[in-house]
Design an enzyme around this catalytic site. Structure first.
Site, PDB file in Angstrom:
ATOM      1  N   ASN A   9       0.898  -1.069  -0.554  1.00 37.30           N
ATOM      2  CA  ASN A   9       0.331  -0.140   0.044  1.00 37.30           C
ATOM      3  C   ASN A   9       0.790   1.381  -0.139  1.00 37.30           C
ATOM      4  OD1 ASN A   9      -1.914   2.110   0.523  1.00 37.30           O
ATOM      5  ND2 ASN A   9      -2.482   1.608   2.503  1.00 37.30           N
ATOM      6  N   GLU A  98      -6.204   4.409   7.760  1.00 37.70           N
ATOM      7  CA  GLU A  98      -6.207   6.472   7.777  1.00 37.70           C
ATOM      8  C   GLU A  98      -7.671   6.777   7.195  1.00 37.70           C
ATOM      9  OE1 GLU A  98      -3.046   6.059   5.444  1.00 37.70           O
ATOM     10  OE2 GLU A  98      -2.409   5.052   7.314  1.00 37.70           O
TER      11      GLU A  98
END
Ligand code: PGA
Length: 251
Positions: A9, A98
């Site tokens: 990621n 997030e």
């Protein structure tokens, strides 16, 4: 029987040129990694360029998010699943902590995004995980159970074939503080039992559950040793092709 998945990621890092350079370097370093699915998630703007350079390789491309809307419509700034496919993505990360933290995503949002992504045939990497206060107060399993049941609500057994779960304790993300293999295994086993009761034993046995949170070349092997850990979602250590390749080629 569960093929491991090692996914990188990249979060909000790298311009198009840097993304392509890292992807090309990685492609060459993992060309023999048949034991695992290898996935990288660049920013939206780099998807097409990266996907073009990875064509014919064993590295797949993921987007980091998608819209809750499956159809083209008036949602300024959003990108929907078929646009991601059009840009070369075959996977999408949904509900990363997030996004839950900074973009207000809830289990309902995650569920809507999963359904929109499945509609267009993307494989969904659905992220769950407790924060530090939830772990310290003994609520980690309760929190994760709610995220799993909410995020996957209404999915059929066929839908579940395109679901990968990523357990990422928030306190381990970007902190250098990895969950111990025992802590991770305990939660992965718990998630698998939850899927067995919400869906089926067979479904639970085949769903891949990745661990994420400060995975590095030196801790991947211990994590992968555990029965219910089927791969990793890697942030910081995926930004550099060499270190991500060492994670992919951990054996
Ligand atoms: P990290 O990030 O590996 O940098 O801890 C993991 C993630 O956020 O997916």
């Amino acid at each position: 029987m569960r093929k491991p998945v090692i996914a990188g990621n990249w979060k909000m890092h790298k311009l198009i040129g840097e993304s392509v350079d890292t992807a090309v370097e990685l492609r060459d370093l993992v060309s023999n990694a048949g034991h695992s699915e290898v996935v990288i998630a660049p920013v939206f703007t780099a998807l097409r360029s990266v996907a073009d350079r990875l064509e014919g390789s064993n590295v797949r491309v993921a987007a980091q998010d998608c819209s809750t809307k499956a159809e083209h419509t008036a949602r300024t700034g959003e990108v929907c699943a078929d646009m991601l496919k059009d840009a070369g993505a075959t996977y999408v990360i949904i509900g990363h902590s997030e996004r839950r933290q900074f973009n207000g995503e809830t289990d309902e949002t995650v569920n809507a995004k999963v359904k929109a992504a499945l509609k267009h045939g993307l494989v969904c990497i659905v992220c769950v995980g407790e924060d530090l206060s939830q772990r310290e107060s003994g609520d980690a399993q309760k929190v994760v159970a709610t995220q799993v049941s909410g995020g996957l609500a209404g999915l059929t057994l066929t839908d579940m074939e395109r679901i990968i779960i990523a357990y990422e304790p928030v306190w381990a993300i970007g902190t250098g503080r990895t969950a111990t293999p025992e802590q991770a295994q305990e939660m992965h086993g718990f998630i698998r039992r939850a899927i067995a009761s919400s869906h089926s034993k067979e479904c639970a046995d085949s769903v891949r559950i990745l661990y994420g949170g400060s995975v590095k070349p030196d801790n991947i092997a211990d994590l992968m040793d555990r029965e219910d850990i089927d791969g990793a979602l890697v942030g910081g250590a995926s930004l550099e092709a060499g270190s991500f390749a060492s994670i992919v080629n951990y054996r």
